[in-house]
Scaffold this motif. Structure first.
Motif, short mmCIF file in Angstrom:
data_model
loop_
_atom_site.label_atom_id
_atom_site.label_comp_id
_atom_site.label_asym_id
_atom_site.label_seq_id
_atom_site.Cartn_x
_atom_site.Cartn_y
_atom_site.Cartn_z
N GLU A 8 49.99 45.65 56.58
CA GLU A 8 49.00 45.87 55.38
C GLU A 8 47.56 46.24 55.64
N LEU A 12 44.82 49.46 54.43
CA LEU A 12 43.50 49.51 53.80
C LEU A 12 42.78 50.57 53.74
N GLU A 16 37.21 49.29 54.94
CA GLU A 16 37.64 47.98 54.73
C GLU A 16 38.45 47.32 56.03
N ARG A 17 39.27 48.35 56.46
CA ARG A 17 40.30 48.26 57.68
C ARG A 17 39.34 48.11 59.07
N GLN A 54 36.18 42.43 49.91
CA GLN A 54 37.05 43.33 49.17
C GLN A 54 38.31 43.81 49.86
N GLY A 55 38.16 43.85 51.27
CA GLY A 55 39.34 44.09 51.86
C GLY A 55 40.41 43.07 52.00
N GLU A 57 40.60 40.40 49.79
CA GLU A 57 41.10 40.25 48.55
C GLU A 57 42.32 41.33 48.23
N ARG A 58 42.13 42.30 48.62
CA ARG A 58 43.08 43.59 48.64
C ARG A 58 44.22 43.24 49.41
N LEU A 59 44.03 42.85 50.94
CA LEU A 59 45.10 42.38 51.60
C LEU A 59 45.93 40.97 51.00
N ARG A 60 45.05 40.25 50.74
CA ARG A 60 45.88 38.86 50.10
C ARG A 60 46.87 39.51 48.85
N LYS A 61 46.43 40.14 48.19
CA LYS A 61 47.18 40.81 46.92
C LYS A 61 48.46 41.36 47.41
N ARG A 62 48.26 42.38 48.33
CA ARG A 62 49.35 43.12 48.89
C ARG A 62 50.27 42.35 49.48
#
Length: 90
Positions: A8, A12, A16-17, A54-55, A57-62
């Protein structure tokens, strides 16, 4: 679980990655501070922190979406309720 995280992270957005990889030493180098990341990317340290958030949070959701409820261990309260229902049935 770590394979899911690595996969994951690679999905990103590039900025972010790269910031997350540098911040948490995922690329094998020493972890960098927000100040160092900011200098490397031409950002303020606050902006580097925001992009990291931001990254993450996106990672957590994915990751949350990929892990199904069946894969998670049963919570003790749910186990007790299930047992209580079974014992209450005739």
């Amino acid at each position: 679980m770590s394979n899911i995280v690595i996969e994951e992270v690679s999905r990103l957005p590039e900025r972010e990655r790269e910031i997350i990889e540098n911040r948490f030493s995922l690329n094998g180098d020493e972890p960098l501070t927000f100040q160092e990341i900011g200098e490397q990317f031409g950002l303020s340290r606050e902006r580097a922190r925001q992009i990291e958030q931001q990254g993450l949070e996106r990672l957590r959701k994915r990751i949350h979406r990929r892990i199904s409820v069946q894969d998670l261990p049963e919570r003790p309260v749910e186990r007790i309720r299930r047992r209580a229902k079974r014992s209450a049935q005739p």
